[in-house]
Design a protein around this motif. Structure first.
Motif, short mmCIF file in Angstrom:
data_model
loop_
_atom_site.label_atom_id
_atom_site.label_comp_id
_atom_site.label_asym_id
_atom_site.label_seq_id
_atom_site.Cartn_x
_atom_site.Cartn_y
_atom_site.Cartn_z
N UNK A 1 33.19 44.60 10.31
CA UNK A 1 33.47 44.33 8.89
C UNK A 1 34.91 44.74 8.61
N UNK A 2 35.42 44.35 7.45
CA UNK A 2 36.77 44.81 7.09
C UNK A 2 36.99 44.66 5.59
N UNK A 3 38.06 45.27 5.14
CA UNK A 3 38.43 45.12 3.72
C UNK A 3 39.50 44.04 3.53
N UNK A 4 39.65 43.16 4.54
CA UNK A 4 40.71 42.15 4.42
C UNK A 4 40.58 41.31 3.16
N UNK A 5 39.35 41.01 2.75
CA UNK A 5 39.14 40.24 1.52
C UNK A 5 38.54 41.12 0.44
N UNK A 6 38.82 42.42 0.53
CA UNK A 6 38.39 43.36 -0.50
C UNK A 6 39.64 43.95 -1.16
N UNK B 1 29.74 54.60 12.88
CA UNK B 1 30.74 53.68 12.32
C UNK B 1 32.13 54.19 12.69
N UNK B 2 32.96 53.29 13.21
CA UNK B 2 34.36 53.61 13.49
C UNK B 2 35.21 52.84 12.49
N UNK B 3 36.17 53.54 11.86
CA UNK B 3 37.12 52.85 10.97
C UNK B 3 38.44 52.71 11.73
N UNK B 4 39.02 51.52 11.66
CA UNK B 4 40.23 51.26 12.45
C UNK B 4 41.40 50.87 11.58
N UNK B 5 42.20 49.98 12.11
CA UNK B 5 43.39 49.53 11.38
C UNK B 5 43.07 48.29 10.55
N UNK B 6 44.02 47.36 10.48
CA UNK B 6 43.87 46.32 9.46
C UNK B 6 43.10 45.07 9.88
N UNK B 7 42.64 44.96 11.13
CA UNK B 7 42.06 43.67 11.52
C UNK B 7 40.79 43.84 12.34
N UNK B 8 39.66 43.41 11.80
CA UNK B 8 38.43 43.45 12.59
C UNK B 8 38.54 42.48 13.77
N UNK B 9 39.36 41.46 13.62
CA UNK B 9 39.57 40.53 14.73
C UNK B 9 40.10 41.27 15.96
N UNK B 10 40.93 42.26 15.73
CA UNK B 10 41.47 43.06 16.85
C UNK B 10 40.34 43.87 17.50
N UNK B 11 39.40 44.36 16.68
CA UNK B 11 38.25 45.09 17.26
C UNK B 11 37.39 44.15 18.10
N UNK B 12 37.22 42.93 17.62
CA UNK B 12 36.43 41.93 18.38
C UNK B 12 37.14 41.64 19.70
N UNK C 1 44.47 46.15 5.17
CA UNK C 1 43.16 46.74 4.87
C UNK C 1 42.72 47.66 6.00
N UNK C 2 41.42 47.87 6.07
CA UNK C 2 40.82 48.72 7.11
C UNK C 2 39.65 47.95 7.71
N UNK C 3 39.49 48.03 9.03
CA UNK C 3 38.36 47.36 9.67
C UNK C 3 37.35 48.39 10.18
N UNK D 1 24.98 40.74 24.12
CA UNK D 1 25.47 41.30 22.86
C UNK D 1 25.48 40.25 21.75
N UNK D 2 25.14 40.69 20.56
CA UNK D 2 25.35 39.84 19.37
C UNK D 2 26.56 40.41 18.65
N UNK D 3 27.62 39.64 18.58
CA UNK D 3 28.80 40.05 17.80
C UNK D 3 28.55 39.60 16.35
N UNK D 4 28.10 40.58 15.58
CA UNK D 4 27.60 40.36 14.20
C UNK D 4 28.78 40.61 13.26
N UNK D 5 29.50 39.54 12.97
CA UNK D 5 30.76 39.68 12.22
C UNK D 5 30.46 39.54 10.73
N UNK D 6 30.26 40.68 10.08
CA UNK D 6 29.87 40.62 8.67
C UNK D 6 31.10 40.69 7.76
N UNK D 7 32.00 39.75 8.00
CA UNK D 7 33.28 39.72 7.27
C UNK D 7 33.09 39.54 5.76
#
Ligand code: PMP
Length: 423
Positions: A251-256, A93-104, A262-264, A212-218
């Motif tokens: 995943x991300x904490x955008x809605x957490x 698991x890698x933890x990033x900055x505020x947007x999982x969209x940026x990781x995608x 948040x953190x993605x 690849x399956x981009x499994x976006x578990x937002x």
């Protein structure tokens, strides 16, 4: 869906009645916005403790000064909290900055320039690159693909996941390199990918060896009821089927916590994580570890995440209930629309009479209610039946929400009457 039992005189009478109601609503000068799934201020307040964290103690559990550069994978103590939620070992698991969209975004761009871990060549030098897009789906997923010239192939999203038979046909084309999926409480329908469908997708024989399956578990932990739907273990299923590199989990904490701060997270096979970090290392020296530290201290544990989500549920569930109640009360008897009653996530998906969604949204806008544009949940903004409308109940106050859904229902009826009379 039509007014099966009404004569044209009765439809005209209904249209006159609804138009009169509409004109009154329009004159009342509403200014309401149901466009995006943003948390409300009351939800954001649940995490206000973060604003004064981490304070003077800014070393992580390993003693690292989080203010400084480095630590590309992110803080271990935060990855430990999200690894079980993502069903991925913490080392993967890698933890990033505020947007999982940026990781995608980065995963797509890295793939286009370099190919993924088991590609023969960069995706970008292939004659065509195509992605399967379950619909209705998340507009920003589609916007990303469009931005980079990746061709989108819609398949129906059913209640238990994408239409696997359609996916099975499409992956016979080697240009089909991947697919989007929001496995739990999808945006916008709230569909949940069943264990059986996930297992079939994991086992699919694909012409592209680097599919690849981009499994976006937002919305992994974003339950609206007591029922805590468990996401299928896509990494385990893919590994068991001999395709360990197939899923890339986001995943991300955008809605957490805070949607903007948040953190993605990204989880995947060891090979994929190595690949991702290799390219990520050129893009950044490391993530915002101060933010990660305050998140780890604030959330504390998986139980801490669930407790916080219970707080969100208390605020959100009555809003979703109100949407469904008003739609039922206003539209139920007419048979001109159907809508989802999601058990989690951020949206209600409304299907109106075919060919009228654009008209409904136009009418709503003219009455001061902004909705996501018609077709937004489809690749290229093209809803072939012009019937889907996404409702985002989270941000407005309960009073504003009720007013907006009432306007929307009036517009649905007007457009349905107009259409029926024109035929
Ligand atoms: N994925 C889905 C399915 C979403 O609905 C959203 C937010 N609307 C996002 C990703 C955005 O996530 P983030 O804020 O982590 O970029």
């Amino acid at each position: 869906m039509t007014f099966d039992t009404l004569s044209s005189d009765q439809i005209q009478a209904l249209l006159d009645e609804q138009t009169a109601a509409y004109e009154t609503l329009k004159a009342s000068g509403l200014k309401l916005d149901l466009t995006r799934g943003k948390p409300s201020p009351a939800q954001l307040d649940l995490s206000n403790e973060l604003l004064s964290m981490p304070g003077a103690d800014f070393a992580d559990a390993a003693g690292t000064d989080t203010r400084n550069y480095g630590g590309l994978t992110g803080l271990t103590e935060l990855r430990e909290i999200f690894a079980p939620i993502m069903q991925v070992p913490v080392e993967q698991v890698v933890a990033g900055d505020n947007a999982s969209l940026a990781m995608m975004h980065d995963n797509l761009v890295f793939a286009l320039f370099h190919g993924v871990a088991d590609s023969e060549q960069p995706w970008g030098v292939e004659e065509a690159v195509k992605f399967i897009c379950p619909v209705p789906g998340y507009d920003r997923h589609f916007a990303l693909l469009e931005e980079y010239g990746i061709e989108m192939l819609p398949v129906d999203l059913l209640d238990d996941g994408p239409d696997v038979a359609a996916v099975r046909e499409l992956v016979k084309d080697p240009a089909v390199k991947g697919m989007w999926l929001v496995p739990t409480y999808s945006n916008p329908t709230g569909a949940v990918v069943s264990e059986a469908v996930a297992a079939e997708l994991a086992a699919l024989e694909t012409a592209a060896p680097d599919f690849r399956i981009f499994w976006d578990n937002a919305y992994a932990v974003h339950h609206l009821t007591e029922q805590h739907t468990k996401t299928a273990d896509i990494l385990g299923l893919c590994s068991a089927s001999g395709h360990p590199n197939r899923p890339v989990i986001f995943a991300s904490t955008s809605k957490v916590t805070f949607a903007g701060s948040g953190v993605c997270f990204l989880g995947s096979s060891a090979d994929n994580i190595e690949w991702y970090l290799k390219h990520l290392a050129k893009r950044t020296i490391g993530p915002d570890k101060v933010n990660q530290l305050r998140h780890a201290r604030f959330l504390k544990s998986v139980d801490g995440v669930h407790a916080l989500m219970d707080g969100h549920r208390e605020i959100l569930a009555p809003k979703f209930q109100a949407v469904v109640d008003i739609l039922n009360a206003r539209l139920g008897e007419h048979g001109v629309a159907s809508w989802t009653e999601p058990k989690g996530g951020y949206f209600v998906s409304l299907d109106v009479v075919d060919g009228t969604a654009s008209r409904v949204i136009q009418l709503a806008r003219e009455a001061g209610v902004a909705m996501t544009p018609a077709g937004a949940a489809f690749p290229y903004g093209d809803d072939p039946r012009d019937r889907n409308i996404r409702i985002a109940p989270s941000y407005p106050s309960p009073e504003e929400l009720a007013a907006a859904i009432d306007v929307l229902a009036t517009c649905v009826l007007i457009a349905a009457c107009e259409q029926a009379l024109a035929q």
